[in-house]
Scaffold this motif. Structure first.
Motif, PDB file in Angstrom:
ATOM      1  N   ASN A  24       0.832  -1.211   0.000  1.00 24.12           N
ATOM      2  CA  ASN A  24       0.000   0.000   0.000  1.00 24.12           C
ATOM      3  C   ASN A  24       0.862   1.255   0.000  1.00 24.12           C
ATOM      4  O   ASN A  24       0.568   2.218  -0.712  1.00 24.12           O
ATOM      5  N   ASP A  25       1.926   1.245   0.792  1.00 25.83           N
ATOM      6  CA  ASP A  25       2.825   2.398   0.837  1.00 25.83           C
ATOM      7  C   ASP A  25       3.558   2.598  -0.480  1.00 25.83           C
ATOM      8  O   ASP A  25       3.787   3.725  -0.910  1.00 25.83           O
ATOM      9  N   MET A  26       3.919   1.496  -1.138  1.00 28.70           N
ATOM     10  CA  MET A  26       4.581   1.607  -2.437  1.00 28.70           C
ATOM     11  C   MET A  26       3.624   2.234  -3.450  1.00 28.70           C
ATOM     12  O   MET A  26       4.010   3.109  -4.222  1.00 28.70           O
ATOM     13  N   ALA A  27       2.373   1.810  -3.425  1.00 23.28           N
ATOM     14  CA  ALA A  27       1.382   2.333  -4.374  1.00 23.28           C
ATOM     15  C   ALA A  27       1.105   3.812  -4.141  1.00 23.28           C
ATOM     16  O   ALA A  27       0.925   4.578  -5.089  1.00 23.28           O
ATOM     17  N   SER A  28       1.120   4.242  -2.884  1.00 22.35           N
ATOM     18  CA  SER A  28       0.800   5.638  -2.571  1.00 22.35           C
ATOM     19  C   SER A  28       2.025   6.548  -2.580  1.00 22.35           C
ATOM     20  O   SER A  28       1.884   7.768  -2.538  1.00 22.35           O
ATOM     21  N   GLY A  29       3.222   5.955  -2.598  1.00 18.78           N
ATOM     22  CA  GLY A  29       4.444   6.753  -2.562  1.00 18.78           C
ATOM     23  C   GLY A  29       4.905   7.097  -1.159  1.00 18.78           C
ATOM     24  O   GLY A  29       5.937   7.743  -0.987  1.00 18.78           O
ATOM     25  N   SER A  30       4.186   6.670  -0.141  1.00 19.88           N
ATOM     26  CA  SER A  30       4.573   7.027   1.223  1.00 19.88           C
ATOM     27  C   SER A  30       5.677   6.137   1.790  1.00 19.88           C
ATOM     28  O   SER A  30       6.102   6.339   2.920  1.00 19.88           O
ATOM     29  N   TRP A  31       6.184   5.177   1.032  1.00 17.56           N
ATOM     30  CA  TRP A  31       7.305   4.359   1.474  1.00 17.56           C
ATOM     31  C   TRP A  31       8.528   5.225   1.771  1.00 17.56           C
ATOM     32  O   TRP A  31       9.375   4.851   2.563  1.00 17.56           O
ATOM     33  N   LYS A  32       8.616   6.378   1.153  1.00 19.56           N
ATOM     34  CA  LYS A  32       9.793   7.240   1.275  1.00 19.56           C
ATOM     35  C   LYS A  32      10.005   7.754   2.693  1.00 19.56           C
ATOM     36  O   LYS A  32      11.117   8.122   3.049  1.00 19.56           O
ATOM     37  N   ILE A  33       8.961   7.804   3.475  1.00 17.41           N
ATOM     38  CA  ILE A  33       9.073   8.373   4.818  1.00 17.41           C
ATOM     39  C   ILE A  33       8.728   7.361   5.899  1.00 17.41           C
ATOM     40  O   ILE A  33       8.380   7.711   7.009  1.00 17.41           O
ATOM     41  N   LYS A  34       8.851   6.086   5.595  1.00 23.71           N
ATOM     42  CA  LYS A  34       8.420   5.042   6.520  1.00 23.71           C
ATOM     43  C   LYS A  34       9.586   4.243   7.076  1.00 23.71           C
ATOM     44  O   LYS A  34      10.631   4.109   6.457  1.00 23.71           O
ATOM     45  N   SER A  35       9.338   3.693   8.219  1.00 17.44           N
ATOM     46  CA  SER A  35      10.129   2.593   8.742  1.00 17.44           C
ATOM     47  C   SER A  35       9.127   1.638   9.355  1.00 17.44           C
ATOM     48  O   SER A  35       7.999   2.019   9.679  1.00 17.44           O
ATOM     49  N   TYR A  36       9.517   0.386   9.472  1.00 15.11           N
ATOM     50  CA  TYR A  36       8.628  -0.647   9.967  1.00 15.11           C
ATOM     51  C   TYR A  36       9.359  -1.460  11.025  1.00 15.11           C
ATOM     52  O   TYR A  36      10.576  -1.591  10.976  1.00 15.11           O
ATOM     53  N   ALA A  37       8.597  -2.031  11.942  1.00 11.68           N
ATOM     54  CA  ALA A  37       9.170  -2.915  12.957  1.00 11.68           C
ATOM     55  C   ALA A  37       8.278  -4.135  13.099  1.00 11.68           C
ATOM     56  O   ALA A  37       7.063  -4.039  12.970  1.00 11.68           O
ATOM     57  N   THR A  38       8.909  -5.280  13.359  1.00  8.07           N
ATOM     58  CA  THR A  38       8.149  -6.493  13.604  1.00  8.07           C
ATOM     59  C   THR A  38       8.113  -6.756  15.105  1.00  8.07           C
ATOM     60  O   THR A  38       8.910  -6.207  15.863  1.00  8.07           O
ATOM     61  N   ALA A  39       7.217  -7.611  15.524  1.00  6.00           N
ATOM     62  CA  ALA A  39       7.058  -7.905  16.947  1.00  6.00           C
ATOM     63  C   ALA A  39       8.311  -8.531  17.555  1.00  6.00           C
ATOM     64  O   ALA A  39       8.568  -8.384  18.740  1.00  6.00           O
ATOM     65  N   ASP A  40       9.123  -9.198  16.720  1.00  5.70           N
ATOM     66  CA  ASP A  40      10.340  -9.824  17.241  1.00  5.70           C
ATOM     67  C   ASP A  40      11.549  -8.891  17.233  1.00  5.70           C
ATOM     68  O   ASP A  40      12.667  -9.308  17.458  1.00  5.70           O
ATOM     69  N   GLY A  41      11.320  -7.605  16.976  1.00  2.71           N
ATOM     70  CA  GLY A  41      12.380  -6.613  17.089  1.00  2.71           C
ATOM     71  C   GLY A  41      13.112  -6.265  15.806  1.00  2.71           C
ATOM     72  O   GLY A  41      14.016  -5.440  15.813  1.00  2.71           O
ATOM     73  N   LEU A  42      12.761  -6.870  14.689  1.00  6.07           N
ATOM     74  CA  LEU A  42      13.388  -6.543  13.420  1.00  6.07           C
ATOM     75  C   LEU A  42      12.843  -5.203  12.940  1.00  6.07           C
ATOM     76  O   LEU A  42      11.644  -4.970  12.965  1.00  6.07           O
ATOM     77  N   ARG A  43      13.728  -4.307  12.523  1.00  8.64           N
ATOM     78  CA  ARG A  43      13.305  -2.975  12.089  1.00  8.64           C
ATOM     79  C   ARG A  43      13.826  -2.722  10.678  1.00  8.64           C
ATOM     80  O   ARG A  43      14.965  -3.007  10.373  1.00  8.64           O
ATOM     81  N   PHE A  44      12.958  -2.167   9.833  1.00 11.05           N
ATOM     82  CA  PHE A  44      13.312  -1.833   8.460  1.00 11.05           C
ATOM     83  C   PHE A  44      13.253  -0.318   8.303  1.00 11.05           C
ATOM     84  O   PHE A  44      12.267   0.299   8.665  1.00 11.05           O
ATOM     85  N   GLU A  45      14.301   0.268   7.741  1.00  7.57           N
ATOM     86  CA  GLU A  45      14.315   1.682   7.372  1.00  7.57           C
ATOM     87  C   GLU A  45      14.848   1.772   5.948  1.00  7.57           C
ATOM     88  O   GLU A  45      15.628   0.931   5.535  1.00  7.57           O
ATOM     89  N   TYR A  46      14.439   2.810   5.229  1.00  4.72           N
ATOM     90  CA  TYR A  46      14.786   2.901   3.815  1.00  4.72           C
ATOM     91  C   TYR A  46      15.481   4.191   3.480  1.00  4.72           C
ATOM     92  O   TYR A  46      15.091   5.247   3.943  1.00  4.72           O
ATOM     93  N   ARG A  47      16.499   4.086   2.634  1.00  3.41           N
ATOM     94  CA  ARG A  47      17.188   5.254   2.103  1.00  3.41           C
ATOM     95  C   ARG A  47      16.785   5.530   0.664  1.00  3.41           C
ATOM     96  O   ARG A  47      16.815   6.660   0.225  1.00  3.41           O
ATOM     97  N   ASP A  48      16.445   4.464  -0.062  1.00  2.00           N
ATOM     98  CA  ASP A  48      16.052   4.623  -1.457  1.00  2.00           C
ATOM     99  C   ASP A  48      15.126   3.472  -1.855  1.00  2.00           C
ATOM    100  O   ASP A  48      14.873   2.568  -1.059  1.00  2.00           O
ATOM    101  N   PHE A  49      14.626   3.540  -3.073  1.00  2.08           N
ATOM    102  CA  PHE A  49      13.660   2.539  -3.521  1.00  2.08           C
ATOM    103  C   PHE A  49      14.274   1.144  -3.607  1.00  2.08           C
ATOM    104  O   PHE A  49      13.597   0.149  -3.346  1.00  2.08           O
TER     105      PHE A  49
END
Length: 82
Positions: A24-49
């Protein structure tokens, strides 16, 4: 299912939910300002596509594993491998 963390990040309790949010974020373009975390502590942050796509590929594979549709995935040297 997601919970909101104090710094505005979403924490996902299933790989499928994380995958859907990323798509959904990729489709809307909001991936650029997102980070995500999973319940087990894994965190994703993005610098580019490219970073985003690599993480989405990993999350997709984990969602398939969670659903029982692919073999076990192991991570070696920062890359997901089947």
């Amino acid at each position: 299912m997601t919970d909101f963390l104090p710094w505005g990040e979403h924490m996902f309790t299933s790989w499928a939910d994380l995958k859907n949010e990323m798509l959904n974020d990729m489709a809307s373009g909001s991936w650029k300002i997102k980070s995500y975390a999973t319940a087990d502590g894994l965190r994703f942050e993005y610098r580019d596509f490219n970073d985003f796509r690599r993480a989405l590929d990993y999350v997709t594979a984990m969602a398939e594993q969670e659903a029982g549709t692919t073999p076990l995935i192991t991570q070696v040297a920062g890359r997901a491998r089947r």
